[in-house]
Motif scaffolding. Structure first.
Motif, mmCIF file in Angstrom:
data_model
loop_
_atom_site.group_PDB
_atom_site.id
_atom_site.type_symbol
_atom_site.label_atom_id
_atom_site.label_comp_id
_atom_site.label_asym_id
_atom_site.label_seq_id
_atom_site.Cartn_x
_atom_site.Cartn_y
_atom_site.Cartn_z
ATOM 1 N N THR A 195 0.809 -1.211 0.000
ATOM 2 C CA THR A 195 0.000 0.000 0.000
ATOM 3 C C THR A 195 0.840 1.257 0.000
ATOM 4 O O THR A 195 0.295 2.345 -0.132
ATOM 5 C CB THR A 195 -0.906 0.019 1.237
ATOM 6 N N GLN A 196 2.157 1.128 0.155
ATOM 7 C CA GLN A 196 3.048 2.276 0.159
ATOM 8 C C GLN A 196 4.157 2.037 -0.860
ATOM 9 O O GLN A 196 4.650 0.914 -0.995
ATOM 10 C CB GLN A 196 3.658 2.504 1.555
ATOM 11 N N PRO A 197 4.577 3.071 -1.581
ATOM 12 C CA PRO A 197 5.597 2.872 -2.613
ATOM 13 C C PRO A 197 6.970 2.551 -2.052
ATOM 14 O O PRO A 197 7.839 2.112 -2.791
ATOM 15 C CB PRO A 197 5.599 4.225 -3.347
ATOM 16 N N GLU A 198 7.210 2.772 -0.744
ATOM 17 C CA GLU A 198 8.529 2.473 -0.191
ATOM 18 C C GLU A 198 8.814 0.969 -0.223
ATOM 19 O O GLU A 198 9.955 0.550 -0.353
ATOM 20 C CB GLU A 198 8.632 2.988 1.251
ATOM 21 N N ILE A 199 7.782 0.151 -0.059
ATOM 22 C CA ILE A 199 7.970 -1.296 -0.077
ATOM 23 C C ILE A 199 8.109 -1.796 -1.505
ATOM 24 O O ILE A 199 8.921 -2.661 -1.790
ATOM 25 C CB ILE A 199 6.801 -1.987 0.646
ATOM 26 N N GLY A 200 7.364 -1.253 -2.415
ATOM 27 C CA GLY A 200 7.451 -1.663 -3.802
ATOM 28 C C GLY A 200 6.363 -2.633 -4.182
ATOM 29 O O GLY A 200 6.449 -3.828 -3.875
ATOM 30 N N PRO A 201 5.275 -2.198 -4.796
ATOM 31 C CA PRO A 201 4.187 -3.102 -5.162
ATOM 32 C C PRO A 201 4.591 -4.048 -6.286
ATOM 33 O O PRO A 201 5.491 -3.780 -7.060
ATOM 34 C CB PRO A 201 3.074 -2.140 -5.605
ATOM 35 N N THR A 202 3.916 -5.160 -6.355
ATOM 36 C CA THR A 202 4.218 -6.184 -7.341
ATOM 37 C C THR A 202 3.378 -5.975 -8.595
ATOM 38 O O THR A 202 2.149 -5.911 -8.507
ATOM 39 C CB THR A 202 3.925 -7.573 -6.762
ATOM 40 N N PRO A 203 3.993 -5.857 -9.779
ATOM 41 C CA PRO A 203 3.205 -5.774 -11.011
ATOM 42 C C PRO A 203 2.402 -7.047 -11.232
ATOM 43 O O PRO A 203 2.806 -8.131 -10.768
ATOM 44 C CB PRO A 203 4.273 -5.590 -12.092
ATOM 45 N N PRO A 204 1.292 -6.963 -11.926
ATOM 46 C CA PRO A 204 0.433 -8.143 -12.092
ATOM 47 C C PRO A 204 1.015 -9.221 -12.985
ATOM 48 O O PRO A 204 0.552 -10.353 -12.959
ATOM 49 C CB PRO A 204 -0.850 -7.560 -12.705
ATOM 50 N N ASP A 205 2.037 -8.902 -13.841
ATOM 51 C CA ASP A 205 2.676 -9.885 -14.721
ATOM 52 C C ASP A 205 1.661 -10.570 -15.637
ATOM 53 O O ASP A 205 1.571 -11.797 -15.700
ATOM 54 C CB ASP A 205 3.419 -10.942 -13.900
ATOM 55 N N GLY A 206 0.891 -9.777 -16.344
ATOM 56 C CA GLY A 206 -0.050 -10.340 -17.292
ATOM 57 C C GLY A 206 -1.403 -9.677 -17.174
ATOM 58 O O GLY A 206 -1.513 -8.530 -16.752
ATOM 59 N N GLY A 207 -2.443 -10.412 -17.542
ATOM 60 C CA GLY A 207 -3.788 -9.862 -17.469
ATOM 61 C C GLY A 207 -3.959 -8.724 -18.458
ATOM 62 O O GLY A 207 -3.747 -8.864 -19.677
ATOM 63 N N TYR A 208 -4.347 -7.573 -17.935
ATOM 64 C CA TYR A 208 -4.540 -6.397 -18.788
ATOM 65 C C TYR A 208 -3.229 -5.958 -19.432
ATOM 66 O O TYR A 208 -3.232 -5.272 -20.459
ATOM 67 C CB TYR A 208 -5.115 -5.258 -17.943
ATOM 68 N N GLY A 209 -2.096 -6.341 -18.844
ATOM 69 C CA GLY A 209 -0.816 -5.963 -19.419
ATOM 70 C C GLY A 209 -0.587 -6.520 -20.807
ATOM 71 O O GLY A 209 0.105 -5.892 -21.627
ATOM 72 N N TRP A 210 -1.162 -7.684 -21.113
ATOM 73 C CA TRP A 210 -0.990 -8.232 -22.463
ATOM 74 C C TRP A 210 -1.718 -7.391 -23.503
ATOM 75 O O TRP A 210 -1.291 -7.318 -24.661
ATOM 76 C CB TRP A 210 -1.475 -9.680 -22.511
ATOM 77 N N LEU A 211 -2.817 -6.759 -23.122
ATOM 78 C CA LEU A 211 -3.470 -5.832 -24.033
ATOM 79 C C LEU A 211 -2.564 -4.624 -24.304
ATOM 80 O O LEU A 211 -2.516 -4.115 -25.440
ATOM 81 C CB LEU A 211 -4.811 -5.371 -23.452
ATOM 82 N N ILE A 212 -1.831 -4.177 -23.289
ATOM 83 C CA ILE A 212 -0.868 -3.095 -23.481
ATOM 84 C C ILE A 212 0.225 -3.533 -24.459
ATOM 85 O O ILE A 212 0.646 -2.767 -25.339
ATOM 86 C CB ILE A 212 -0.261 -2.679 -22.131
ATOM 87 N N VAL A 213 0.688 -4.766 -24.332
ATOM 88 C CA VAL A 213 1.731 -5.279 -25.227
ATOM 89 C C VAL A 213 1.230 -5.349 -26.666
ATOM 90 O O VAL A 213 1.940 -4.988 -27.611
ATOM 91 C CB VAL A 213 2.219 -6.654 -24.735
ATOM 92 N N VAL A 214 -0.001 -5.814 -26.850
ATOM 93 C CA VAL A 214 -0.575 -5.883 -28.204
ATOM 94 C C VAL A 214 -0.714 -4.486 -28.794
ATOM 95 O O VAL A 214 -0.367 -4.249 -29.974
ATOM 96 C CB VAL A 214 -1.938 -6.614 -28.157
ATOM 97 N N SER A 215 -1.180 -3.521 -28.015
ATOM 98 C CA SER A 215 -1.324 -2.153 -28.512
ATOM 99 C C SER A 215 0.032 -1.546 -28.854
ATOM 100 O O SER A 215 0.184 -0.888 -29.898
ATOM 101 C CB SER A 215 -2.029 -1.298 -27.448
ATOM 102 N N ALA A 216 1.028 -1.782 -28.000
ATOM 103 C CA ALA A 216 2.366 -1.265 -28.278
ATOM 104 C C ALA A 216 2.966 -1.925 -29.512
ATOM 105 O O ALA A 216 3.661 -1.272 -30.299
ATOM 106 C CB ALA A 216 3.265 -1.484 -27.067
ATOM 107 N N SER A 217 2.702 -3.218 -29.706
ATOM 108 C CA SER A 217 3.231 -3.907 -30.884
ATOM 109 C C SER A 217 2.617 -3.367 -32.164
ATOM 110 O O SER A 217 3.323 -3.166 -33.168
ATOM 111 C CB SER A 217 2.970 -5.412 -30.758
ATOM 112 N N ILE A 218 1.325 -3.115 -32.155
ATOM 113 C CA ILE A 218 0.684 -2.555 -33.351
ATOM 114 C C ILE A 218 1.223 -1.164 -33.654
ATOM 115 O O ILE A 218 1.458 -0.798 -34.815
ATOM 116 C CB ILE A 218 -0.849 -2.527 -33.155
ATOM 117 N N TYR A 219 1.460 -0.385 -32.600
ATOM 118 C CA TYR A 219 2.056 0.936 -32.816
ATOM 119 C C TYR A 219 3.446 0.816 -33.435
ATOM 120 O O TYR A 219 3.797 1.554 -34.367
ATOM 121 C CB TYR A 219 2.121 1.682 -31.488
ATOM 122 N N HIS A 220 4.263 -0.127 -32.939
ATOM 123 C CA HIS A 220 5.616 -0.286 -33.468
ATOM 124 C C HIS A 220 5.634 -0.993 -34.820
ATOM 125 O O HIS A 220 6.669 -1.001 -35.488
ATOM 126 C CB HIS A 220 6.472 -1.070 -32.470
#
Length: 593
Positions: free
Chosen positions: A30-55
């Motif tokens: 809940t605090q940035p000092e500890i460092g939250p864990t990224p979800p490693d997938g899920g909605y992130g794959w949609l970000i990857v697909v969008s970035a790939s189409i842009y590139h």
């Protein structure tokens, strides 16, 4: 009856599982000092697909301008015996300026992206700038419209947009991935090779139907469709929680009432207390020195000794907080709180008799620490000297400047920095030459063929390279002997660029194009892990800024120094690839730190 050995194994497994669950990297903090864990997938794959189409679409701008330049040269009815040069068409200024501006602005755009933290707005703003630059370049697509100002501004707009959206893409991917970050970055970096395969087919067909300006505008419309994909850029949920939690903490801290900050160490008998079932116990101590309540019951509480001193003063009827300071320096009646210095003789500093004893303080103590020393000791005659102490902001800026200078000095003394800069230079220059000048050079080698033939030849070369490039996805995350692997790729690239200059057969042109395309794409994919493994001890911003500035200065100086022939461009790329391969292979035998 259970086996004691199996029970012991189960107990150890439960302890290991519990230890993994308690690991900080597996907890969404809940605090940035500890460092939250990224979800490693899920909605992130949609970000990857969008970035790939842009590139896929945006880096193919180099191929777009290469084929449009070829169409303009053919419309001019260029003679077959005459050699082509890079500045025969002023439109070549657009991709060169675009590349230089993108390199120079990447670090600044990365800082802007991190400061504002608005991924969707930043990505769409960069896309709009890129489309504006492409549309502006449509006015210089023929031989007779050599407007340098229009081409320069078109390159500036397109380069700025590519830098902004590209850095936003790199940053947002790191927000969604941790363990699978390498595979996500490789997918995005492999996308330009897919664009180099698809773009020649599309643009080659458009060249057979429309004029150059219409082709550029149609491709700008295709680029604008990326807004549908870039609109998916948004912050992960855990970052939103951190922002809200931090804001609530700051708001609650601002709403807290001021409390006692100083208290009298000699505490007498406490005063009677009042109990409130909702607010708890509250107590007023008359012996507190400073109490300031900004919300309610604002009053001044003084120490008894201060009150006794106030009563024993000669003038008891004078207020302690006074606005009449005319008698400030009178010996009998002077206010303790005064801001009227009208009676102070600032010309003659000897009138400040209270501090004259500081002149002999050096004789009284070996290491003196006098108060107001600068105003009385060693001062010019008949003057007052005021000390200029540095502020907190000045100290912070000075420390930051010293840290950056130390970082740059250490970076320039390390051989790993020059390895990364050399690989960056050879890869970027090769991509520029292969995208902008290769279509016209293929037609120069076989001048009897059409633009569609040239476009399909380029597409087959990049498609063959894409088949071999798929192997880069299965490479391990921590590649051992990266220098030797990069040396092998650069050697293949040097062979491909040199083969283009000596070949006039379509099959060989496809083969050499495949080698050159595979080398540049593979080097681009391995460039990031090589950077992470060799330069992680230095500041990332300083390293990227310095290397980008070196590459941009080389490309701009090379382009403006002389009007080179197309064969010279490919020979230069081959020499750079060969030098990079030799240096990487030679330094692969040294002991790594």
């Amino acid at each position: 009856m259970d086996n004691p050995g199996s029970q012991e194994v189960d107990r150890i497994e439960r302890q290991e599982s519990r230890a993994q669950d308690l690991h900080l990297d597996r907890v969404v903090a809940t605090q940035p000092e500890i460092g939250p864990t990224p979800p490693d997938g899920g909605y992130g794959w949609l970000i990857v697909v969008s970035a790939s189409i842009y590139h896929i679409t945006v880096p193919s701008l180099l191929t777009l301008y290469g084929l449009v330049i070829l169409r303009a040269i053919r419309d001019e009815e260029h003679e077959e015996e005459e050699s082509l040069k890079i500045w025969d068409m002023d439109l070549a200024l657009v991709p060169i300026i675009m590349l230089v501006i993108r390199l120079l602005l990447e670090s600044w755009c990365r800082a802007v992206v991190k400061i504002f933290n608005m991924p969707r707005f930043m990505a769409l703003a960069g896309l709009c700038l890129t489309v504006a630059g492409v549309l502006l370049s449509s006015y210089s697509t023929d031989t007779y419209s050599n407007d340098h100002i229009v081409n320069v501004f078109a390159g500036i707009f397109a380069g700025t947009g590519c830098a902004l959206t590209g850095q936003q893409t790199d940053v947002i991917i790191t927000h969604y991935f941790r363990e699978k970050l390498t595979i996500a970055q490789r997918l995005v970096r492999m996308a330009p090779s897919i664009g180099n395969f698809l773009a020649p087919i599309l643009i080659g067909y458009l060249c057979t139907v429309y004029t150059g300006d219409v082709i550029v505008m149609i491709y700008a419309a295709i680029l604008m469709q990326n807004c549908l994909f870039l609109a998916s850029y948004t912050r992960p949920i855990y970052i939103e929680k951190v922002i809200r939690t931090t804001y609530n903490m700051l708001r609650d801290a601002a709403d807290d009432d001021d409390e006692v900050i100083y208290s009298n160490p000699n505490q007498p008998t406490p005063a009677p207390t009042t109990q409130n079932p909702q607010q708890g116990t509250s107590q007023d101590d008359d012996n507190d020195v400073v109490v300031f309540n900004s919300r309610k019951n604002a009053r001044e509480i003084l120490d008894p000794a201060v009150q006794y001193r106030e009563r024993s003063e000669p003038v008891n009827n004078q207020a302690r907080f006074s606005s009449d300071f005319s008698a400030m320096f009178a010996e009998t009646s002077s206010n303790r709180f005064s801001s009227n210095f009208g009676s102070l003789d600032v010309i003659n500093y000897t009138s400040t008799s209270r501090y004259q004893e500081l002149e002999s303080i050096d004789r009284d103590s070996q290491n003196p620490q006098p108060l107001y020393r600068e105003t009385t000791v060693n001062a010019p005659q008949n003057n007052i000297v005021f000390a200029t102490e540095p502020t907190a902001g000045t100290i912070r800026r000075t420390a930051t400047l010293k840290k950056n200078l130390i970082t740059i000095a250490n970076m320039l003394m390390d051989i790993n920095f020059y390895l990364y800069a050399l690989l960056h230079l050879s890869t970027t220059f090769s991509i520029l030459v292969l995208g902008v000048f290769f279509p016209a050079y293929v037609w120069l080698q076989v001048p009897s063929q059409t633009i569609w033939w040239v476009a399909t030849t380029i597409a087959m070369g990049h498609g063959a390279a894409l088949c071999f490039l798929m192997m880069c996805l299965v490479l391990p995350q921590n590649i051992n002997e990266k220098t030797r692997l990069c040396a092998a790729f650069c050697f293949v690239g040097a062979l491909g660029f040199y083969g283009i200059t000596i070949s006039g057969n379509r099959s060989f042109l496809i083969l050499w194009c495949m080698c050159a395309s595979f080398s540049t794409a593979a080097s681009s994919i391995l460039q990031q892990p090589l950077y992470n493994s060799t330069l992680n001890e230095f500041d990332t911003t300083a390293t990227i800024t310095t290397t980008n500035a070196i590459v941009a200065a080389f490309v701009l100086t090379w382009a403006l120094l002389k009007n080179y022939e197309y064969s010279t461009c490919f020979l230069t790329a081959a020499i750079l690839q060969a030098i990079t391969a030799v240096i990487f292979f030679a330094l692969s035998f040294r002991r790594r730190r």
